[in-house]
Write a protein that holds these residues in place. Structure first.
Motif, short mmCIF file in Angstrom:
data_model
loop_
_atom_site.label_atom_id
_atom_site.label_comp_id
_atom_site.label_asym_id
_atom_site.label_seq_id
_atom_site.Cartn_x
_atom_site.Cartn_y
_atom_site.Cartn_z
N SER A 119 18.46 34.34 -111.55
CA SER A 119 18.92 34.58 -112.94
C SER A 119 17.95 35.45 -113.71
O SER A 119 18.30 36.00 -114.76
N HIS A 120 16.70 35.52 -113.25
CA HIS A 120 15.66 36.28 -113.94
C HIS A 120 14.77 36.98 -112.91
O HIS A 120 14.78 36.63 -111.72
N ASN A 121 13.99 37.96 -113.39
CA ASN A 121 12.87 38.45 -112.59
C ASN A 121 11.57 38.06 -113.28
O ASN A 121 11.57 37.57 -114.42
N THR A 122 10.46 38.25 -112.59
CA THR A 122 9.19 37.76 -113.13
C THR A 122 8.78 38.47 -114.42
O THR A 122 8.22 37.86 -115.33
N LYS A 123 9.11 39.74 -114.53
CA LYS A 123 8.75 40.47 -115.75
C LYS A 123 9.48 39.89 -116.96
O LYS A 123 8.88 39.71 -118.03
N GLU A 124 10.76 39.60 -116.79
CA GLU A 124 11.53 39.01 -117.89
C GLU A 124 10.94 37.67 -118.32
O GLU A 124 10.84 37.37 -119.51
N LEU A 125 10.54 36.85 -117.35
CA LEU A 125 9.98 35.55 -117.68
C LEU A 125 8.68 35.69 -118.47
O LEU A 125 8.46 35.00 -119.47
N HIS A 126 7.83 36.62 -118.03
CA HIS A 126 6.56 36.82 -118.75
C HIS A 126 6.81 37.39 -120.15
O HIS A 126 6.17 36.97 -121.12
N GLU A 127 7.72 38.34 -120.25
CA GLU A 127 8.01 38.93 -121.56
C GLU A 127 8.61 37.90 -122.52
O GLU A 127 8.30 37.89 -123.72
N ASN A 128 9.47 37.03 -121.99
CA ASN A 128 10.18 36.08 -122.85
C ASN A 128 9.36 34.85 -123.22
O ASN A 128 9.56 34.27 -124.30
N ASN A 162 13.04 23.01 -122.37
CA ASN A 162 13.56 22.66 -121.04
C ASN A 162 14.34 23.83 -120.41
O ASN A 162 15.54 23.72 -120.10
N ILE A 163 13.67 24.96 -120.21
CA ILE A 163 14.33 26.21 -119.78
C ILE A 163 14.44 26.25 -118.26
O ILE A 163 13.44 26.29 -117.54
N PHE A 164 15.68 26.26 -117.78
CA PHE A 164 15.97 26.26 -116.34
C PHE A 164 16.15 27.70 -115.85
O PHE A 164 16.86 28.49 -116.48
N VAL A 165 15.48 28.06 -114.75
CA VAL A 165 15.58 29.43 -114.22
C VAL A 165 15.78 29.40 -112.71
O VAL A 165 15.45 28.42 -112.04
N LYS A 166 16.31 30.53 -112.22
CA LYS A 166 16.44 30.76 -110.78
C LYS A 166 15.72 32.07 -110.48
O LYS A 166 15.95 33.07 -111.18
N ILE A 167 14.89 32.07 -109.48
CA ILE A 167 14.10 33.26 -109.19
C ILE A 167 13.89 33.41 -107.70
O ILE A 167 13.89 32.41 -106.95
N SER A 168 13.74 34.64 -107.25
CA SER A 168 13.50 34.91 -105.83
C SER A 168 12.33 35.87 -105.69
O SER A 168 12.06 36.68 -106.58
N GLY A 169 11.65 35.78 -104.55
CA GLY A 169 10.54 36.69 -104.30
C GLY A 169 9.81 36.35 -103.02
O GLY A 169 10.20 35.44 -102.28
N ARG A 170 8.77 37.11 -102.77
CA ARG A 170 7.97 36.95 -101.57
C ARG A 170 6.71 36.13 -101.87
O ARG A 170 6.04 36.37 -102.88
N ILE A 171 6.42 35.15 -101.02
CA ILE A 171 5.22 34.34 -101.21
C ILE A 171 3.98 35.20 -100.94
O ILE A 171 3.84 35.76 -99.85
N GLN A 229 6.19 37.12 -105.55
CA GLN A 229 6.23 38.50 -106.07
C GLN A 229 7.61 39.07 -105.88
O GLN A 229 8.16 39.03 -104.78
N ASP A 230 8.19 39.60 -106.96
CA ASP A 230 9.42 40.37 -106.84
C ASP A 230 9.12 41.80 -107.25
O ASP A 230 7.95 42.17 -107.42
N GLU A 231 10.14 42.60 -107.44
CA GLU A 231 9.92 44.02 -107.76
C GLU A 231 9.11 44.20 -109.04
O GLU A 231 8.32 45.15 -109.16
N SER A 232 9.27 43.28 -110.00
CA SER A 232 8.69 43.50 -111.31
C SER A 232 7.32 42.86 -111.51
O SER A 232 6.66 43.12 -112.51
N GLY A 233 6.88 41.97 -110.60
CA GLY A 233 5.58 41.35 -110.77
C GLY A 233 5.47 40.02 -110.04
O GLY A 233 6.20 39.76 -109.09
N ARG A 234 4.55 39.17 -110.53
CA ARG A 234 4.29 37.88 -109.88
C ARG A 234 4.37 36.74 -110.88
O ARG A 234 4.16 36.94 -112.07
N ILE A 235 4.64 35.55 -110.35
CA ILE A 235 4.60 34.35 -111.17
C ILE A 235 4.20 33.17 -110.29
O ILE A 235 4.46 33.16 -109.08
N VAL A 268 11.68 33.66 -100.64
CA VAL A 268 12.25 32.37 -101.00
C VAL A 268 13.06 32.47 -102.29
O VAL A 268 12.90 33.40 -103.09
N TYR A 269 13.93 31.49 -102.46
CA TYR A 269 14.71 31.30 -103.68
C TYR A 269 14.25 29.99 -104.30
O TYR A 269 14.10 28.98 -103.60
N ILE A 270 14.01 29.99 -105.61
CA ILE A 270 13.44 28.82 -106.28
C ILE A 270 14.21 28.56 -107.57
O ILE A 270 14.50 29.50 -108.32
#
Length: 503
Positions: free
Chosen positions: A38-47, A60-69, A84-90, A116-118
């Motif tokens: 539902s989001h990428n890491t950049k959006e999460l950091h910006e928001n 209580n913000i629920f998110v779905k995210i994917s990336g490489r460990i 890590q996804d295309e936009s950054g890390r979390i 992984v998907y989280i």
């Protein structure tokens, strides 16, 4: 650890990962494709970076995210990974009490590099780091080969070019180079469209390799039973479109030249060529300067950028020098009298470059000799953006002759940071003169056989219908991106540059 031990260790790690994948396949779909973030890491950091721990807990913000460990820390009943996804890390927080024993054990079998998907809830740790408290972790793709050491990355330059995907995974700055490249190309298209240029596509396969003096790649078309050439330049086709009534055209695409590979040359390279009716080379110089300045201020955020520890200032008007003026300005050993002494030039050129020891210079006029001296001694010294003008007509077969100097072409080359970036001229539109120039090129003894321009009868026929006065220019996109990203090697700005085959 010696090389044999390193190889053995690598094989062992790969085998272990294959075993993990084999075990995983017995109970799960190992490569599912029905989990969508539902989001990428950049959006999460910006928001949420500016949110307090209390605000995140309350909302209580629920998110779905994917990336490489990219990092994994196992600590008993709770663990952390960085993805890590295309936009950054979390950071992801994994707790056994939340996942359950079975899923937590499965999580511990994951490796750095796995995709992984989280799902989970946004929160901040005691150190105020934005994180996700995982409720679900799904393996989307197993990394069967270990990533390079996280501290050293990939130090082998050739390996980085051959396996660019690893380079992109491990080096954030490399990914940024290609973001800049993409943004620059996109902006060029926007500017050209705004300026009423029509983007067109012309053939990549040519019957005759025209538009430049360069050695082509040759292939064979079976159905037509004829040899064809990968294009060295789109110029002649683009000017045929000017004949056809399109007054401003451009093409942004690949050219191919079967020549050397170096820090500034790749066998296939990206260029923009553009042509505007009812203009000349002076108009083209102004347009090219304004285009480059707009790219710098929009993409780089400044008209002053650093390239290899030298500050390039694009806020000033670009210099405009003749070849003679450039030689005098950038050399402390040549004056006006010397560079206009044909006898001196011949001796000096042979002294400077061994390849001219066996080449006769007798048939070359003074303009061609000055150009050789310029290329040999001066061009690499020109760092400030500079248009070099007054090129010999002999090596400019598609350009109009100067009104005042019949042996000089209305042509320019733009030099920045010691290398040519653009080439343009007032286009020759006299079909009789163009036919004669083609014939002179074919007969020329000063060009190698594989660099001579072919006689293109179809282009002459097009000119016979009448082409309006036209200016044209070509800009090397790869070299432009080298400047903008402070990259010393053209391979640094091409995703997959050409290399010798691995033995």
């Amino acid at each position: 650890m010696n090389n044999n031990q390193t190889i053995e260790n690598m094989h062992r790690l790969i085998s272990e990962r294959y075993e993990k994948l084999k075990k995983h396949k017995k109970t799960e779909n190992a490569y599912p494709n029905n989990f969508f973030p539902s989001h990428n890491t950049k959006e999460l950091h910006e928001n949420f970076n500016n949110s307090t721990r209390e605000e995140l807990l309350m909302n209580n913000i629920f998110v779905k995210i994917s990336g490489r460990i990219m990092l994994k820390r196992i600590m008993g009943k709770a663990s952390f990974i960085n993805i890590q996804d295309e936009s950054g890390r979390i950071q992801i927080y994994i707790e056994k009490n939340i996942l359950g024993q079975n899923e937590y054990d499965n999580f511990k079998q994951l490796d750095i590099g796995d995709i992984v998907y989280i799902t989970g809830y946004i929160f901040k740790t005691h150190k105020d780091e934005l994180s996700i408290k995982a409720e679900l972790i799904v393996l989307l793709a197993k990394s069967l080969r270990p990533l390079p050491d996280k501290f050293h990355g990939i130090s082998d330059k050739e390996l980085r070019y051959r396996q660019r995907y690893l380079d992109l995974i491990m080096h954030e700055q490399v990914k940024n180079i290609f973001f800049i490249r993409s943004k620059t190309i996109s902006l060029i298209r926007q500017i050209m469209t705004r300026e009423k240029f029509l983007e067109v596509e012309t053939p990549m396969l040519h019957i005759i390799p025209g538009g430049a003096n360069a050695k082509p790649f040759i292939t064979h078309h079976n159905a037509l039973n004829t040899d064809m050439f990968l294009r060295i330049a789109p110029e002649l086709y683009l000017k045929k479109l000017i004949v056809g009534g399109f007054e401003r055209v451009f093409e942004l695409n690949r050219n191919f030249r079967n020549e050397g590979i170096s820090t500034r040359h790749n066998p296939e390279f990206t260029m923009i060529e553009f042509y505007a009716a009812y203009t000349d080379y002076n108009w083209m110089m102004t347009f090219t300067e304004n285009l480059i300045k707009e790219l710098m201020i929009t993409i780089m955020g400044s008209l002053k950028i650093k390239y290899q520890d030298i500050l390039l200032d694009f806020s000033k008007s670009f210099d405009k020098l003749t070849i003679c003026e450039a030689i005098i300005k950038y050399s402390n050993q040549y004056d006006f009298d010397k560079i206009n002494d044909i006898s001196f030039l011949k001796k000096e050129i042979k002294r400077l470059d061994a390849k001219y020891q066996s080449i006769s210079l007798e048939e070359m006029d003074i303009y061609s000799l000055q150009l050789i001296l310029f290329e040999n001694q001066i061009e690499e010294k020109i760092y400030f953006p500079t248009f070099i003008i007054d090129y010999p007509l002999e090596i400019s077969p598609l350009a109009k002759a100067s009104k005042n100097k019949p042996n000089i072409a209305e042509r320019f080359e733009l030099f920045i940071a010691g290398r040519e970036l653009a080439n343009g001229f007032s286009e020759l539109n006299d079909p009789e003169e163009q036919s004669l120039r083609f014939k002179q090129q074919i007969a020329s003894k000063s060009l190698a056989d594989d660099e001579k321009m072919f006689y293109d009868d179809s282009y002459i026929k097009a000119l016979e219908y009448g082409m309006p006065p036209t200016g044209g220019c070509g800009i090397g996109i790869d070299r432009l991106i080298m400047l903008m990203t402070n990259s010393p090697n053209i391979r640094d700005v091409i995703f997959f540059p050409h290399l010798r085959p691995e033995i």
